[in-house]
Design a protein around this motif. Structure first.
Motif, PDB file in Angstrom:
ATOM      1  N   PHE A  79      93.029 -54.103  20.345  1.00 36.94           N
ATOM      2  CA  PHE A  79      93.436 -53.104  18.663  1.00 36.94           C
ATOM      3  C   PHE A  79      93.748 -52.543  19.408  1.00 36.94           C
ATOM      4  O   PHE A  79      94.234 -51.151  18.161  1.00 36.94           O
ATOM      5  N   LEU A  80      92.000 -51.164  19.331  1.00 33.01           N
ATOM      6  CA  LEU A  80      92.492 -50.023  19.701  1.00 33.01           C
ATOM      7  C   LEU A  80      93.815 -50.024  20.914  1.00 33.01           C
ATOM      8  O   LEU A  80      94.021 -48.382  20.279  1.00 33.01           O
ATOM      9  N   ASN A  81      94.209 -50.834  21.312  1.00 28.96           N
ATOM     10  CA  ASN A  81      95.744 -50.115  22.305  1.00 28.96           C
ATOM     11  C   ASN A  81      96.754 -50.172  21.297  1.00 28.96           C
ATOM     12  O   ASN A  81      97.585 -48.929  21.451  1.00 28.96           O
ATOM     13  N   GLN A  82      96.230 -50.780  20.108  1.00 28.11           N
ATOM     14  CA  GLN A  82      97.529 -50.721  19.176  1.00 28.11           C
ATOM     15  C   GLN A  82      96.956 -49.467  18.550  1.00 28.11           C
ATOM     16  O   GLN A  82      98.592 -48.833  18.280  1.00 28.11           O
ATOM     17  N   LEU A  83      96.121 -48.804  18.618  1.00 32.13           N
ATOM     18  CA  LEU A  83      95.780 -48.033  17.570  1.00 32.13           C
ATOM     19  C   LEU A  83      96.030 -46.177  18.074  1.00 32.13           C
ATOM     20  O   LEU A  83      96.784 -45.772  17.986  1.00 32.13           O
ATOM     21  N   THR A  84      95.710 -46.359  19.875  1.00 32.07           N
ATOM     22  CA  THR A  84      96.720 -45.561  20.421  1.00 32.07           C
ATOM     23  C   THR A  84      98.208 -45.315  20.663  1.00 32.07           C
ATOM     24  O   THR A  84      98.690 -43.994  20.615  1.00 32.07           O
ATOM     25  N   LYS A  99     100.171 -42.355  19.336  1.00 36.14           N
ATOM     26  CA  LYS A  99     100.891 -41.347  20.169  1.00 36.14           C
ATOM     27  C   LYS A  99     102.399 -41.573  19.575  1.00 36.14           C
ATOM     28  O   LYS A  99     103.156 -40.599  19.536  1.00 36.14           O
ATOM     29  N   LYS A 100     103.048 -42.723  18.904  1.00 29.99           N
ATOM     30  CA  LYS A 100     103.959 -42.837  17.673  1.00 29.99           C
ATOM     31  C   LYS A 100     104.247 -41.676  16.574  1.00 29.99           C
ATOM     32  O   LYS A 100     104.870 -41.086  16.765  1.00 29.99           O
ATOM     33  N   LEU A 101     102.818 -41.300  15.968  1.00 35.93           N
ATOM     34  CA  LEU A 101     103.083 -40.346  14.950  1.00 35.93           C
ATOM     35  C   LEU A 101     102.273 -38.436  15.570  1.00 35.93           C
ATOM     36  O   LEU A 101     103.162 -37.595  15.322  1.00 35.93           O
ATOM     37  N   THR A 102     102.139 -39.207  17.002  1.00 36.16           N
ATOM     38  CA  THR A 102     102.086 -37.374  17.179  1.00 36.16           C
ATOM     39  C   THR A 102     103.148 -36.703  18.708  1.00 36.16           C
ATOM     40  O   THR A 102     103.439 -35.733  18.637  1.00 36.16           O
ATOM     41  N   TRP A 103     104.054 -37.423  19.134  1.00 38.29           N
ATOM     42  CA  TRP A 103     104.921 -37.680  19.947  1.00 38.29           C
ATOM     43  C   TRP A 103     106.663 -37.995  19.103  1.00 38.29           C
ATOM     44  O   TRP A 103     106.236 -38.943  19.365  1.00 38.29           O
ATOM     45  N   THR A 104     107.010 -36.580  19.213  1.00 39.47           N
ATOM     46  CA  THR A 104     108.993 -37.219  19.013  1.00 39.47           C
ATOM     47  C   THR A 104     108.982 -38.535  20.252  1.00 39.47           C
ATOM     48  O   THR A 104     109.935 -39.494  19.658  1.00 39.47           O
ATOM     49  N   TRP A 105     108.795 -37.986  21.641  1.00 46.41           N
ATOM     50  CA  TRP A 105     109.276 -39.225  22.267  1.00 46.41           C
ATOM     51  C   TRP A 105     108.672 -38.944  23.151  1.00 46.41           C
ATOM     52  O   TRP A 105     107.741 -38.207  24.092  1.00 46.41           O
ATOM     53  N   ASN A 106     108.211 -40.560  23.803  1.00 44.89           N
ATOM     54  CA  ASN A 106     106.665 -40.890  24.329  1.00 44.89           C
ATOM     55  C   ASN A 106     107.623 -40.964  25.512  1.00 44.89           C
ATOM     56  O   ASN A 106     108.354 -42.315  26.451  1.00 44.89           O
ATOM     57  N   PRO A 107     106.757 -40.239  27.027  1.00 48.84           N
ATOM     58  CA  PRO A 107     106.797 -40.075  28.127  1.00 48.84           C
ATOM     59  C   PRO A 107     106.430 -41.322  29.093  1.00 48.84           C
ATOM     60  O   PRO A 107     105.477 -41.826  28.914  1.00 48.84           O
ATOM     61  N   GLY A 108     107.843 -42.172  29.935  1.00 46.98           N
ATOM     62  CA  GLY A 108     107.319 -43.133  30.473  1.00 46.98           C
ATOM     63  C   GLY A 108     106.312 -43.025  31.755  1.00 46.98           C
ATOM     64  O   GLY A 108     105.899 -43.904  32.165  1.00 46.98           O
TER      65      GLY A 108
END
Lengths: 441, 405
Positions: free
Chosen positions: A3-8, A12-21
């Motif tokens: 759940f914590l991972n999902q929350l993280t 990230k989805k909300l704060t980063w327009t792009w998710n670094p690989g």
């Protein structure tokens, strides 16, 4: 845990327009971010010096921020319509809480910005700061041109703002300004029509000036400003740094843990990279945070205080409501264009059958020539690398003199136009009283 | 730049910290000053003093009802917001007629015909309605061209009548009145315009000669349009006009306007009159002598007269003619909604299966509603109507016979 991972992941989805690989990708993204690199990690004491830069660029930026903040609030209170503009400004003056201060701050900051941006240009010229030094990849002439663009935008912003109160001062200053524009050969009348959205200064002109003033021109300024700052970093900092670099000798430096070196760099102290540090960091530079940031805060505070005090002392005037039927005597352009109006007056010479068109000479040809010269000069300037980033370099004596003469001539003509031209554009010495103009009652 | 110690190197930082602190204190002082200025406007003093005046005269309870804060009269039709009543709170307050300004009741009679909510203050008094401090509001400040036309100005120009200056504003609406109550000075000037025959040379209010300039919008001119070279004393349009009426040649050398030998009072009155001739942007209902009505033609008037006094006068008087014509009696319906009543005797019978007498005494349908609500008729009137309608029917029959023959 999941759940914590999902929350993280959601965060990230909300704060980063792009998710670094990868971490490297994320690191690169930070390196490329202009906002995170407004300041270098360390800054030389030369660049911090009051004497060198006088912080004129910083001051103009602070003034711009004051203008944006007060301007955004004013947008809630001002009505850009011919019927309402004047009374909404009267309301600001008399009944809106702190309305007079908002308007006065906006006006004083605008006047100061024109002056400070001009002085900033003078500083850059007299220190030869538009010239490239030794550092690789610098393109200071380009940044000089961007700066000229910012100066022009500042003038245009001020000019478009001039019309908005819709009082006599506004109406007739714009009349003078747009009439000068119409003296351009062939397309003059078209230009005036385009500026005013018609043949008269009316609602169309007001809304045109308003939209330019509150949206397009500020957007251009923001864009040019970011580019201007980015170029400073790309050019290796202020030009004074190049001057400092000239006095530095390569010095052997012991590798430190906090830095990344190439493999060669750490092989027993013989690397080129390690030995030839550009600026002797420990001697001449200090950490940007807090030394530079504190300085900037000081300049910001100082600018705000000066602007506020001036706003209290010099309340923004509001003349009678705009009246196309009554020309105030004298009718003047905004003060920063008065040197041009002065030249227009002087160069309008009747010669028998023909009259030399002063508006064309003073209003169109001269400014165009001056802008072209200013754009061209950094590429033509013959002075050498020793005169970069230093006040009144002996090598630049001649061009500095010519430049100062041009500036003095602008300043003197501005002063004459502002303070010494009275009714009927007659010349009055400071000790001569202007004739009192008649009133209704 | 060789610094021996770290402390030496960062000496500037210590100075900067000091400067930031000083700037911070300065900032606080400036903020304090602005807040103080905001919290202590001039009008608050007037409001508190008015409250004391009311408390003393009418008691604390009444004083508590006085509205506090900025007050204004907003007249949308005139695009006007007058904040005068922020300080002049007594304007509509009964019982302070003998008070002193700004705690004085406004003369009630004039307010009755010129209510505040329709006219505001500056429409009549001039001054700067937007303003909230005395100097700016009374309009004796730079860049305000219409100062308060009151005591100060009258005294300055030595005008005998205290309200004379203000009459300029009255005449913005009352321009086309021959004479208006309370506008003695302007009335006198209007009288002079007729007596001296100004229209021989000038267009005044749209008619007159063309020898001199058209004066229809003389008041619209700005002071810059006059030459003050030969004017003695204070340079204002009012002085110019007054001096010019007294002796035209003294101001305009080449003029052919005769010297009428006006007294100072008359010259001032005429000056005020010409200054009132402006291009006023007033909603039409503000102008007392407006022509915003349909003027009937002579034919229409004759017809109306005929119907009123003719044989069908009864039906006009009782408003039957709104819907019905009575053709044989010369009554023509305003709107041809109902049938011609000349045939009522026959018509009622065929439509309702009842006699006219019966129907008119106890109508049904539309006529029941009309006669019981809008046009109530007494029993006598109904009988009269029946009688007249019978006559009309006889006449109609005769008319028809005549046509056939």
């Amino acid at each position: 845990m999941q759940f914590l991972n999902q929350l993280t992941a959601l965060y990230k989805k909300l704060t980063w327009t792009w998710n670094p690989g990868s971490d490297k990708e994320a690191g690169d993204a930070i390196v490329k971010n202009v906002l995170l690199h407004a300041f270098p990690n360390k800054v030389s004491k030369g660049s911090l010096s009051w004497k060198y830069s006088m912080y004129l660029g910083t001051i103009s930026f602070v003034l711009f921020v004051i203008l944006v903040v007060t301007g955004l609030i004013l947008m809630f209170l001002y009505v850009p319509s011919v019927e309402r503009a004047y009374s909404s400004v009267k309301d600001l003056e008399f009944v809106v809480s702190f309305g007079w201060l908002l308007r006065s701050l906006h006006r004083i900051a605008a006047h100061l910005m024109v002056a400070v941006v001009f002085l900033h240009m003078v500083r850059v010229f007299l220190t030869g700061a538009y010239k490239n030094g030794k550092s690789v990849g610098s393109n200071r002439p380009l940044n000089w041109i961007i700066g000229l663009g910012l100066l022009l935008m500042t003038l245009l912003l001020s000019f478009t703002g001039y019309l908005l109160p819709w009082d006599q001062l506004a109406y007739w200053a714009i009349t003078v300004g747009t009439n000068i524009a119409s003296s351009a050969p062939v397309v003059g009348d078209k230009i005036r029509f385009f500026l005013l959205g018609g043949n008269f200064i009316d609602q169309n002109a007001l809304i045109r000036f308003y939209v330019l003033h509150v949206f397009f021109l500020p957007m251009i300024v923001v864009f040019l400003f970011v580019w201007h700052m980015w170029r400073i970093r790309k050019d290796g900092g202020l030009a004074v740094v190049d001057q400092e670099a000239l006095t530095q000798k390569p010095e052997k430096v012991i590798p430190v843990k906090s830095k990344t070196y190439s493999l060669l760099g750490i092989t027993n102290g013989s690397s080129v990279h390690v030995q030839t540090t550009m600026v002797n960091e420990e001697e001449n530079s200090v950490a940007s945070i807090p030394n530079l940031t504190r300085r900037l805060w000081l300049v910001t505070l100082g600018t705000i205080i000066v602007t506020v005090i001036l706003s209290i002392i010099f309340r923004a005037p509001l003349e009678a409501a705009a009246n196309p039927a009554v020309t105030p005597n004298p009718a003047k352009a905004p003060w920063y264009f008065l040197w041009l109006q002065e030249i227009v007056t002087i160069s309008t010479i009747p010669l028998g059958f023909v009259t030399i068109n002063g508006a064309l000479i003073g209003g169109i040809i001269l400014p165009t020539v001056m802008i072209c010269l200013a754009v061209w000069w950094p590429y033509r300037d013959p002075s050498g690398i020793n005169s970069v980033g230093v006040w009144f370099a002996p090598e630049r004596k001649k061009q500095n003199r010519i430049f100062i003469i041009i500036c003095l001539f602008i300043i003197i003509f501005t002063i004459i136009g502002t303070f010494l031209r009275g009714p009927y554009w007659n010349f009055y010495f400071p000790w001569e009283a202007w004739p009192t103009m008649p009133v209704k009652y | 730049m060789n610094h021996k110690t770290m402390k030496q190197k960062l000496e500037f930082a210590a100075k900067d910290k000091l400067y930031v602190s000083i700037a911070g204190v300065l900032f606080l002082i400036v903020t304090g000053y602005i807040s103080y200025d905001y919290l202590t406007p001039e009008w608050k003093e007037y409001q508190s003093e008015f409250s004391d005046v009311v408390a003393e005269k009418f008691g604390e309870e009444r004083a508590a009802t006085i509205p506090a804060g900025l007050q204004q009269i907003y007249v949308k039709d005139l695009n006007l917001s007058d904040r005068c009543i922020t300080c002049h709170q007594a304007v509509e307050w009964k019982g302070l007629e003998n008070g002193h300004n700004p705690y004085k009741t406004h003369p009630a009679a004039i307010l009755k015909s010129h209510p505040l909510e329709k006219f505001g203050c500056t429409t009549c008094h001039s001054g700067q309605g937007y303003a909230t401090d005395m100097n700016s509001a009374h309009g004796f400040s730079e860049h305000w061209e219409d100062p308060l036309l009151g005591k100060e100005l009258s005294e300055f120009y030595v005008v005998s009548n205290k309200s004379a200056m203000m009459q300029v504003n009255c005449n913005k609406c009352h321009r086309f009145d021959k004479e208006t109550k309370g506008m003695d000075v302007i009335n006198r000037a209007k009288q002079l315009v007729n007596e001296k025959g100004c229209r021989a040379c000038h267009v005044v209010n749209g008619r007159g000669g063309t020898v001199g300039p058209d004066l229809t919008f003389e008041g619209e001119k700005s002071p810059e349009q006059f030459s003050f070279e030969r004017v003695k004393g204070f340079a204002s349009m009012f002085t110019w006009h007054t001096a010019h009426f007294k002796n035209p040649k003294e101001l305009v050398g080449e003029t052919i306007m005769p010297n009428f030998g006006f007294t100072s009072n008359d010259a001032q009155a005429l000056a005020l009159l010409v200054m009132s001739w402006k291009k006023t942007k007033l909603p039409v209902e503000y102008i007392p002598s407006n022509n915003f009505k349909d003027v009937p033609t002579t034919e229409e008037m004759e017809k109306e007269e005929r119907m009123k006094n003719g044989p069908g006068a009864f039906f006009v008087q009782k408003r039957c003619f709104v819907c019905h014509s009575v053709s044989s009696l010369g009554v023509e319906a305003a709107a041809q909604i109902g049938p011609d009543l000349a045939m009522a005797v026959e018509d009622v019978q065929s439509r309702f299966g009842r006699t006219l007498d019966d129907f008119l005494m106890k109508p049904t349908g539309t006529m029941e509603v009309v006669l019981s609500t809008m046009l109530p008729l007494t029993k006598e009137e109904r009988l009269e109507a029946i009688d007249k309608l019978r006559n009309a029917y006889e006449l109609k029959k005769k008319e028809k016979l005549a046509v056939k023959k």
